[in-house]
Design a protein around this motif. Structure first.
Motif, PDB file in Angstrom:
ATOM      1  N   VAL A 130       0.804  -1.129   0.128  1.00 15.38           N
ATOM      2  CA  VAL A 130       0.019   0.061   0.411  1.00 15.38           C
ATOM      3  C   VAL A 130       0.852   1.137  -0.064  1.00 15.38           C
ATOM      4  O   VAL A 130       2.251   1.448   1.183  1.00 15.38           O
ATOM      5  N   ILE A 131       0.781   2.351  -1.280  1.00 18.22           N
ATOM      6  CA  ILE A 131       1.496   3.577  -1.108  1.00 18.22           C
ATOM      7  C   ILE A 131       0.525   4.820  -1.597  1.00 18.22           C
ATOM      8  O   ILE A 131      -0.475   4.304  -1.368  1.00 18.22           O
ATOM      9  N   PRO A 132       1.322   6.205  -0.953  1.00 19.79           N
ATOM     10  CA  PRO A 132       0.600   7.252  -0.982  1.00 19.79           C
ATOM     11  C   PRO A 132       1.185   7.726  -2.739  1.00 19.79           C
ATOM     12  O   PRO A 132       1.570   7.031  -3.229  1.00 19.79           O
ATOM     13  N   ALA A 133      -0.722   8.157  -3.165  1.00 15.47           N
ATOM     14  CA  ALA A 133      -0.005   8.426  -4.651  1.00 15.47           C
ATOM     15  C   ALA A 133      -0.858  10.059  -4.755  1.00 15.47           C
ATOM     16  O   ALA A 133      -1.541  10.159  -3.884  1.00 15.47           O
ATOM     17  N   ARG A 134      -0.899  10.816  -5.828  1.00 17.04           N
ATOM     18  CA  ARG A 134      -1.504  11.559  -6.546  1.00 17.04           C
ATOM     19  C   ARG A 134      -2.296  11.697  -7.576  1.00 17.04           C
ATOM     20  O   ARG A 134      -1.596  11.463  -8.710  1.00 17.04           O
ATOM     21  N   VAL A 135      -3.326  11.874  -7.681  1.00 18.96           N
ATOM     22  CA  VAL A 135      -4.433  12.070  -9.063  1.00 18.96           C
ATOM     23  C   VAL A 135      -3.527  13.358 -10.259  1.00 18.96           C
ATOM     24  O   VAL A 135      -3.741  14.410  -8.977  1.00 18.96           O
ATOM     25  N   THR A 136      -3.011  12.935 -10.994  1.00 20.96           N
ATOM     26  CA  THR A 136      -2.930  14.124 -11.842  1.00 20.96           C
ATOM     27  C   THR A 136      -3.681  13.805 -13.794  1.00 20.96           C
ATOM     28  O   THR A 136      -4.142  15.277 -13.367  1.00 20.96           O
ATOM     29  N   LEU A 138      -8.185  12.781 -15.160  1.00 21.89           N
ATOM     30  CA  LEU A 138      -9.059  11.514 -15.288  1.00 21.89           C
ATOM     31  C   LEU A 138      -8.843  11.291 -16.851  1.00 21.89           C
ATOM     32  O   LEU A 138      -9.165  11.719 -17.307  1.00 21.89           O
ATOM     33  N   GLU A 139      -9.510  10.164 -17.212  1.00 23.44           N
ATOM     34  CA  GLU A 139      -9.434   9.287 -18.549  1.00 23.44           C
ATOM     35  C   GLU A 139     -10.707   8.568 -17.947  1.00 23.44           C
ATOM     36  O   GLU A 139     -10.869   8.139 -16.864  1.00 23.44           O
ATOM     37  N   PRO A 140     -11.973   8.469 -19.131  1.00 24.22           N
ATOM     38  CA  PRO A 140     -13.015   7.152 -19.171  1.00 24.22           C
ATOM     39  C   PRO A 140     -11.962   5.641 -18.935  1.00 24.22           C
ATOM     40  O   PRO A 140     -13.395   5.610 -17.375  1.00 24.22           O
ATOM     41  N   PHE A 141     -11.217   5.735 -18.839  1.00 22.12           N
ATOM     42  CA  PHE A 141     -10.778   4.420 -18.398  1.00 22.12           C
ATOM     43  C   PHE A 141     -10.033   4.142 -17.288  1.00 22.12           C
ATOM     44  O   PHE A 141      -9.859   3.123 -16.767  1.00 22.12           O
ATOM     45  N   GLY A 142      -9.427   4.938 -16.809  1.00 25.13           N
ATOM     46  CA  GLY A 142      -8.740   4.796 -15.160  1.00 25.13           C
ATOM     47  C   GLY A 142      -8.815   6.303 -15.022  1.00 25.13           C
ATOM     48  O   GLY A 142      -8.441   7.499 -14.895  1.00 25.13           O
ATOM     49  N   ALA A 143      -7.673   6.433 -13.894  1.00 25.90           N
ATOM     50  CA  ALA A 143      -7.159   7.393 -13.265  1.00 25.90           C
ATOM     51  C   ALA A 143      -5.733   7.298 -12.999  1.00 25.90           C
ATOM     52  O   ALA A 143      -5.263   5.833 -12.591  1.00 25.90           O
ATOM     53  N   PHE A 144      -5.418   8.175 -14.089  1.00 21.06           N
ATOM     54  CA  PHE A 144      -3.414   8.351 -13.992  1.00 21.06           C
ATOM     55  C   PHE A 144      -3.390   9.739 -12.452  1.00 21.06           C
ATOM     56  O   PHE A 144      -3.217   9.896 -12.274  1.00 21.06           O
ATOM     57  N   VAL A 145      -1.674   7.839 -11.316  1.00 18.76           N
ATOM     58  CA  VAL A 145      -1.561   8.472 -10.933  1.00 18.76           C
ATOM     59  C   VAL A 145       0.123   8.668 -10.332  1.00 18.76           C
ATOM     60  O   VAL A 145       0.866   7.673 -11.124  1.00 18.76           O
ATOM     61  N   ASP A 146       0.730  10.226  -9.501  1.00 19.66           N
ATOM     62  CA  ASP A 146       2.299   9.621  -9.356  1.00 19.66           C
ATOM     63  C   ASP A 146       2.678   9.171  -8.192  1.00 19.66           C
ATOM     64  O   ASP A 146       1.738   9.109  -7.303  1.00 19.66           O
ATOM     65  N   ILE A 147       2.932   8.165  -8.572  1.00 21.11           N
ATOM     66  CA  ILE A 147       3.506   7.560  -7.865  1.00 21.11           C
ATOM     67  C   ILE A 147       5.221   7.760  -7.096  1.00 21.11           C
ATOM     68  O   ILE A 147       5.504   7.221  -5.874  1.00 21.11           O
ATOM     69  N   PRO A 168     -14.670   7.893 -14.185  1.00 20.38           N
ATOM     70  CA  PRO A 168     -13.026   8.527 -12.320  1.00 20.38           C
ATOM     71  C   PRO A 168     -13.438   9.159 -11.565  1.00 20.38           C
ATOM     72  O   PRO A 168     -12.660   9.552 -10.354  1.00 20.38           O
ATOM     73  N   HIS A 169     -14.357  11.014 -12.185  1.00 17.95           N
ATOM     74  CA  HIS A 169     -14.641  11.791 -11.925  1.00 17.95           C
ATOM     75  C   HIS A 169     -15.355  11.690 -10.942  1.00 17.95           C
ATOM     76  O   HIS A 169     -16.107  12.442 -10.127  1.00 17.95           O
ATOM     77  N   ASP A 170     -16.668  10.492 -10.818  1.00 17.47           N
ATOM     78  CA  ASP A 170     -17.615  10.202  -9.957  1.00 17.47           C
ATOM     79  C   ASP A 170     -16.429   9.959  -9.092  1.00 17.47           C
ATOM     80  O   ASP A 170     -17.608   9.852  -8.150  1.00 17.47           O
ATOM     81  N   ARG A 171     -15.752   9.492  -8.447  1.00 20.40           N
ATOM     82  CA  ARG A 171     -15.260   9.009  -7.619  1.00 20.40           C
ATOM     83  C   ARG A 171     -13.560   9.764  -6.588  1.00 20.40           C
ATOM     84  O   ARG A 171     -13.428   9.673  -5.421  1.00 20.40           O
ATOM     85  N   LEU A 172     -12.834  10.699  -7.351  1.00 19.43           N
ATOM     86  CA  LEU A 172     -11.292  11.167  -7.692  1.00 19.43           C
ATOM     87  C   LEU A 172     -11.867  13.027  -8.553  1.00 19.43           C
ATOM     88  O   LEU A 172     -12.437  12.997  -8.944  1.00 19.43           O
ATOM     89  N   ARG A 173     -10.840  13.909  -7.746  1.00 20.89           N
ATOM     90  CA  ARG A 173     -10.618  14.001  -8.184  1.00 20.89           C
ATOM     91  C   ARG A 173      -8.943  14.729  -8.635  1.00 20.89           C
ATOM     92  O   ARG A 173      -7.952  14.852  -7.914  1.00 20.89           O
ATOM     93  N   VAL A 174      -8.588  15.805  -9.654  1.00 16.66           N
ATOM     94  CA  VAL A 174      -7.006  15.538  -9.930  1.00 16.66           C
ATOM     95  C   VAL A 174      -6.433  16.852  -9.055  1.00 16.66           C
ATOM     96  O   VAL A 174      -6.881  17.716  -8.533  1.00 16.66           O
ATOM     97  N   PRO A 280     -17.048  14.756  -5.297  1.00 19.73           N
ATOM     98  CA  PRO A 280     -16.991  13.505  -4.671  1.00 19.73           C
ATOM     99  C   PRO A 280     -16.374  13.528  -3.065  1.00 19.73           C
ATOM    100  O   PRO A 280     -15.318  14.334  -3.581  1.00 19.73           O
ATOM    101  N   PRO A 281     -16.362  13.554  -2.611  1.00 17.47           N
ATOM    102  CA  PRO A 281     -15.878  13.403  -1.047  1.00 17.47           C
ATOM    103  C   PRO A 281     -14.538  12.377  -0.848  1.00 17.47           C
ATOM    104  O   PRO A 281     -14.520  11.873  -1.779  1.00 17.47           O
TER     105      PRO A 281
END
Length: 312
Positions: A130-136, A138-147, A168-174, A280-281
């Protein structure tokens, strides 16, 4: 030897005391160069030659195009990876400090920081970490993140939560800082894939947050002929009676009629349609570190669909 904590997503370094101290003087920058310290600052502009410029107050930073992102020099990374850094926190190491100019010129390399981070992550991570990440983005197929230092990874939309979403914007934000679990490490392709849903709790953990007789907010996720699926939490949905005035994304208040662990079901009644649509919260995490070997979503007493993840 660098630890995994040394390689954080961009946007995480500026608050570190050692990084702040490095930007107090030229001597601080020189020490950071000698130690190979990863620093971070906001890129102020991008030149016509696609070099990034930084303003340290007492010194100016220059990051040549070939040093702005892994793959740029080889043509594997698009120029947008450089242009999009303007106004954003950017990691780097100092490669040269020229005090003959006024103000002094500090030559920077993001690619060295990224290469170090990528090498370490590929060597040290294993499935289930389990690692931290930051959302960079969002695309319809998924979320790109910086690890770590801008090293990118993908969380497929199907792995963002148990509850299904359309984007993914239903769940996360950049820009959001999140946690993720490593699904697989492909050292030959130098790729790390991630998952997110296993950190958001099992059915029982989420159901324990609610009680029959309560009225709570929910989000309609799908409308079927036999009923409406309403998300109470990212890993928990219930079923309400069919209604013709609801559609996916509608925010509603619902009355919880019953919670049935043996059937992994929650029966709901829609009380009202709520006009407000909020971002999304932040995710509610049940796991934020360590290692997962196995994750079982389905309650032990349930004789219905079995949902689980086996990590290698």
């Amino acid at each position: 030897m660098k630890t995994s904590e040394s390689y954080l997503p961009e946007g995480s370094y500026a608050a570190l005391p050692a990084v702040r101290q490095a930007f107090e003087s030229v001597d601080g920058l020189r020490r950071a160069q000698d130690e190979g310290m990863i620093l971070e600052a906001v890129a102020q502009r991008c030149t016509a030659a696609h070099d990034l410029l930084f303003d340290f107050g007492f010194a100016q930073g220059v990051m040549p195009r070939s040093c702005c992102a892994l793959g740029v020099a080889e043509g594997d990374t698009r120029e947008i990876a450089i242009l999009s850094r303007v106004g954003k926190p950017t990691c780097f190491v100092i490669t040269e400090l020229d005090e003959s100019t006024a103000p002094p010129t500090v030559w920077l390399s993001r690619t060295i920081a990224q290469q170090r981070a990528q090498d370490h992550l590929l060597a040290s991570l294993r499935s289930g970490d389990v690692i931290p990440a930051r959302v960079t983005h969002l695309e319809p197929f998924g979320a790109f993140v910086d690890i770590g230092c801008g090293v990118a990874s993908l969380i497929g939309i199907e792995n963002l939560s148990v509850s299904r979403i359309f984007h993914p914007h239903d769940r996360l934000r950049v820009g959001q800082h999140i946690y993720a679990a490593v699904r697989a490490v492909d050292r030959d392709a130098r790729r790390i894939s991630l998952t997110h849903r296993e950190l958001l709790g099992t059915w029982e953990q989420n159901a324990a947050l609610f009680s029959p007789g309560e009225t709570v907010r929910g989000v309609v996720r799908s409308v079927e002929p036999y009923g409406v699926f309403i998300e109470l939490a990212p890993n928990l949905s219930g079923l309400a009676e069919p209604r013709g005035d609801l559609s996916a994304g509608t925010v509603v208040s619902v009355y919880i009629k019953s919670i049935l662990p043996q059937r992994m079901k929650i029966k709901l009644t829609v009380i009202d349609v709520l006009a407000c649509r909020e971002p999304p919260p932040p995710p509610r995490y049940f796991i934020t570190g360590g290692h997962i070997s196995q994750w079982v979503y389905t309650p032990d007493c349930c004789d219905r669909k079995y949902i689980a993840t086996e990590f290698e």
